[in-house]
Design a protein around this motif. Structure first.
Motif, PDB file in Angstrom:
ATOM      1  N   LEU A  84       0.915  -1.201  -0.061  1.00  0.00           N
ATOM      2  CA  LEU A  84      -0.025  -0.110   0.066  1.00  0.00           C
ATOM      3  C   LEU A  84       0.936   1.173   0.008  1.00  0.00           C
ATOM      4  O   LEU A  84       1.627   1.590   0.824  1.00  0.00           O
ATOM      5  CB  LEU A  84      -0.939  -0.044   1.123  1.00  0.00           C
ATOM      6  CG  LEU A  84      -1.906  -1.236   1.456  1.00  0.00           C
ATOM      7  CD1 LEU A  84      -2.240  -1.154   2.946  1.00  0.00           C
ATOM      8  CD2 LEU A  84      -2.748  -1.212   0.285  1.00  0.00           C
ATOM      9  N   ARG A  85       0.745   2.033  -0.969  1.00  0.00           N
ATOM     10  CA  ARG A  85       1.711   3.031  -1.029  1.00  0.00           C
ATOM     11  C   ARG A  85       1.010   4.209  -1.964  1.00  0.00           C
ATOM     12  O   ARG A  85       0.136   4.183  -2.732  1.00  0.00           O
ATOM     13  CB  ARG A  85       2.898   3.000  -2.042  1.00  0.00           C
ATOM     14  CG  ARG A  85       3.856   1.734  -1.710  1.00  0.00           C
ATOM     15  CD  ARG A  85       5.011   1.774  -2.523  1.00  0.00           C
ATOM     16  NE  ARG A  85       5.859   0.433  -2.189  1.00  0.00           N
ATOM     17  CZ  ARG A  85       6.675   0.416  -1.494  1.00  0.00           C
ATOM     18  NH1 ARG A  85       7.031   1.313  -0.664  1.00  0.00           N
ATOM     19  NH2 ARG A  85       7.309  -0.736  -1.085  1.00  0.00           N
ATOM     20  N   ASN A  86       1.481   5.446  -1.429  1.00  0.00           N
ATOM     21  CA  ASN A  86       0.778   6.690  -1.830  1.00  0.00           C
ATOM     22  C   ASN A  86      -0.783   6.853  -1.750  1.00  0.00           C
ATOM     23  O   ASN A  86      -1.594   7.389  -2.671  1.00  0.00           O
ATOM     24  CB  ASN A  86       1.108   7.049  -3.409  1.00  0.00           C
ATOM     25  CG  ASN A  86       2.466   6.607  -3.706  1.00  0.00           C
ATOM     26  OD1 ASN A  86       3.416   7.285  -2.756  1.00  0.00           O
ATOM     27  ND2 ASN A  86       2.885   6.236  -4.583  1.00  0.00           N
ATOM     28  N   LEU A  87      -1.294   6.399  -0.641  1.00  0.00           N
ATOM     29  CA  LEU A  87      -2.624   6.568  -0.208  1.00  0.00           C
ATOM     30  C   LEU A  87      -2.783   7.485   0.957  1.00  0.00           C
ATOM     31  O   LEU A  87      -2.087   7.665   1.781  1.00  0.00           O
ATOM     32  CB  LEU A  87      -3.235   5.107   0.089  1.00  0.00           C
ATOM     33  CG  LEU A  87      -3.258   3.908  -0.945  1.00  0.00           C
ATOM     34  CD1 LEU A  87      -3.555   2.568  -0.511  1.00  0.00           C
ATOM     35  CD2 LEU A  87      -4.265   4.165  -2.113  1.00  0.00           C
ATOM     36  N   PRO A  88      -3.872   8.371   0.916  1.00  0.00           N
ATOM     37  CA  PRO A  88      -4.131   9.241   1.823  1.00  0.00           C
ATOM     38  C   PRO A  88      -4.390   8.339   3.278  1.00  0.00           C
ATOM     39  O   PRO A  88      -4.872   7.205   3.479  1.00  0.00           O
ATOM     40  CB  PRO A  88      -5.569   9.712   1.689  1.00  0.00           C
ATOM     41  CG  PRO A  88      -5.845   9.580   0.238  1.00  0.00           C
ATOM     42  CD  PRO A  88      -4.854   8.094  -0.171  1.00  0.00           C
ATOM     43  N   GLN A  89      -3.817   8.849   4.205  1.00  0.00           N
ATOM     44  CA  GLN A  89      -3.573   8.370   5.776  1.00  0.00           C
ATOM     45  C   GLN A  89      -5.192   7.821   6.095  1.00  0.00           C
ATOM     46  O   GLN A  89      -5.092   6.886   6.812  1.00  0.00           O
ATOM     47  CB  GLN A  89      -3.065   9.227   6.593  1.00  0.00           C
ATOM     48  CG  GLN A  89      -2.674   8.669   8.045  1.00  0.00           C
ATOM     49  CD  GLN A  89      -1.705   7.406   7.682  1.00  0.00           C
ATOM     50  OE1 GLN A  89      -0.754   7.399   6.936  1.00  0.00           O
ATOM     51  NE2 GLN A  89      -1.820   6.315   8.473  1.00  0.00           N
ATOM     52  N   GLU A  90      -6.067   8.692   5.913  1.00  0.00           N
ATOM     53  CA  GLU A  90      -7.435   8.398   6.398  1.00  0.00           C
ATOM     54  C   GLU A  90      -7.918   7.182   5.675  1.00  0.00           C
ATOM     55  O   GLU A  90      -9.079   6.356   6.066  1.00  0.00           O
ATOM     56  CB  GLU A  90      -8.330   9.487   6.380  1.00  0.00           C
ATOM     57  CG  GLU A  90      -8.636  10.030   4.950  1.00  0.00           C
ATOM     58  CD  GLU A  90      -7.587  11.021   4.275  1.00  0.00           C
ATOM     59  OE1 GLU A  90      -7.978  11.519   3.255  1.00  0.00           O
ATOM     60  OE2 GLU A  90      -6.539  11.175   4.922  1.00  0.00           O
ATOM     61  N   GLN A  91      -7.325   6.715   4.589  1.00  0.00           N
ATOM     62  CA  GLN A  91      -7.714   5.451   3.917  1.00  0.00           C
ATOM     63  C   GLN A  91      -7.172   4.263   4.218  1.00  0.00           C
ATOM     64  O   GLN A  91      -7.280   3.013   4.024  1.00  0.00           O
ATOM     65  CB  GLN A  91      -7.587   5.684   2.299  1.00  0.00           C
ATOM     66  CG  GLN A  91      -8.620   6.607   1.663  1.00  0.00           C
ATOM     67  CD  GLN A  91      -8.529   6.783   0.085  1.00  0.00           C
ATOM     68  OE1 GLN A  91      -7.793   5.777  -0.360  1.00  0.00           O
ATOM     69  NE2 GLN A  91      -9.012   7.640  -0.600  1.00  0.00           N
ATOM     70  N   MET A  92      -6.102   4.406   4.915  1.00  0.00           N
ATOM     71  CA  MET A  92      -5.241   3.268   5.359  1.00  0.00           C
ATOM     72  C   MET A  92      -5.961   2.234   6.496  1.00  0.00           C
ATOM     73  O   MET A  92      -5.804   1.016   6.141  1.00  0.00           O
ATOM     74  CB  MET A  92      -3.936   3.648   5.949  1.00  0.00           C
ATOM     75  CG  MET A  92      -3.011   4.470   4.826  1.00  0.00           C
ATOM     76  SD  MET A  92      -2.599   3.283   3.656  1.00  0.00           S
ATOM     77  CE  MET A  92      -1.152   2.438   4.432  1.00  0.00           C
ATOM     78  N   GLY A  93      -6.449   2.992   7.173  1.00  0.00           N
ATOM     79  CA  GLY A  93      -7.488   2.168   8.372  1.00  0.00           C
ATOM     80  C   GLY A  93      -8.392   1.202   7.626  1.00  0.00           C
ATOM     81  O   GLY A  93      -8.409  -0.022   7.653  1.00  0.00           O
ATOM     82  N   PRO A  94      -9.258   1.826   6.960  1.00  0.00           N
ATOM     83  CA  PRO A  94     -10.305   1.042   6.189  1.00  0.00           C
ATOM     84  C   PRO A  94      -9.856   0.011   5.309  1.00  0.00           C
ATOM     85  O   PRO A  94     -10.228  -1.078   5.308  1.00  0.00           O
ATOM     86  CB  PRO A  94     -11.178   1.853   5.398  1.00  0.00           C
ATOM     87  CG  PRO A  94     -10.974   3.439   6.259  1.00  0.00           C
ATOM     88  CD  PRO A  94      -9.644   3.126   6.831  1.00  0.00           C
ATOM     89  N   ILE A  95      -8.702   0.405   4.645  1.00  0.00           N
ATOM     90  CA  ILE A  95      -8.114  -0.612   3.740  1.00  0.00           C
ATOM     91  C   ILE A  95      -7.495  -1.858   4.457  1.00  0.00           C
ATOM     92  O   ILE A  95      -7.912  -2.866   4.021  1.00  0.00           O
ATOM     93  CB  ILE A  95      -7.202  -0.017   2.546  1.00  0.00           C
ATOM     94  CG1 ILE A  95      -7.823   1.091   1.600  1.00  0.00           C
ATOM     95  CG2 ILE A  95      -6.285  -1.060   1.805  1.00  0.00           C
ATOM     96  CD1 ILE A  95      -6.945   1.722   0.845  1.00  0.00           C
ATOM     97  N   LEU A  96      -6.772  -1.674   5.564  1.00  0.00           N
ATOM     98  CA  LEU A  96      -6.289  -2.791   6.302  1.00  0.00           C
ATOM     99  C   LEU A  96      -7.267  -3.314   7.221  1.00  0.00           C
ATOM    100  O   LEU A  96      -7.048  -4.756   7.407  1.00  0.00           O
ATOM    101  CB  LEU A  96      -5.050  -1.999   7.123  1.00  0.00           C
ATOM    102  CG  LEU A  96      -3.925  -1.536   6.408  1.00  0.00           C
ATOM    103  CD1 LEU A  96      -2.771  -0.953   7.497  1.00  0.00           C
ATOM    104  CD2 LEU A  96      -3.124  -2.775   5.662  1.00  0.00           C
TER     105      LEU A  96
END
Length: 152
Positions: A84-96
């Protein structure tokens, strides 16, 4: 030449990380005619393993009992490595917490059903999981734990 700022979401690998099957009361419990009760617990965990690389694990614990005796206990952890690279921080939680577990979970379901069947039992099929609801419940529980206690 590709823009290095493009978002990247790639599955590197999905694998069975850990599995165990215990039948502590066999063979006597196998002769019981009573229907066992089934308890299923699920968990999701994510951890960074490198720059922009994460391991996401979905764990299932399936325990069947007759009265107070265990028929079988299965513990399994299915994992995936995701880039996971170059994604907005607020999207990291829902993606993971939602997207990655949705990818890993079908493998876990198949492995658990197969292991139970190979142990000599009818397969237990884990139901479909709404990982978004599970993620939101975990977030709400974490928020409740971090809130200060009301003043007395």
């Amino acid at each position: 030449m590709a823009d290095t700022q493009d978002p990247i979401f790639q599955i590197q690998r999905v694998y069975l990380k850990e599995v165990s099957l215990e039948q502590p009361n066999s063979p006597a419990i196998l002769l019981e005619q009573e229907q066992p009760t089934v308890d299923i617990q699920l968990g999701v965990n994510a951890a960074p393993v490198g720059e922009g690389v994460f391991e996401v694990m979905v764990t299932a614990t399936v325990q069947t009992k007759i009265k107070d005796k265990t028929v079988f206990l299965v513990e399994a952890t299915q994992a995936g490595i995701f880039e996971l690279r170059n994604l907005p921080q607020e999207q990291m939680g829902p993606i993971l917490g939602i997207a990655c577990p949705q990818i890993v979970y079908p493998y876990l379901r198949g492995n658990v059903a197969d292991l139970i069947q190979r142990g000599g039992f009818p397969p237990v099929h884990l139901s479909e999981i709404n990982f978004q609801a599970m993620y939101e419940q975990q977030r709400a529980a974490q928020a409740a734990q971090t809130e200060p206690a009301p003043a007395q």
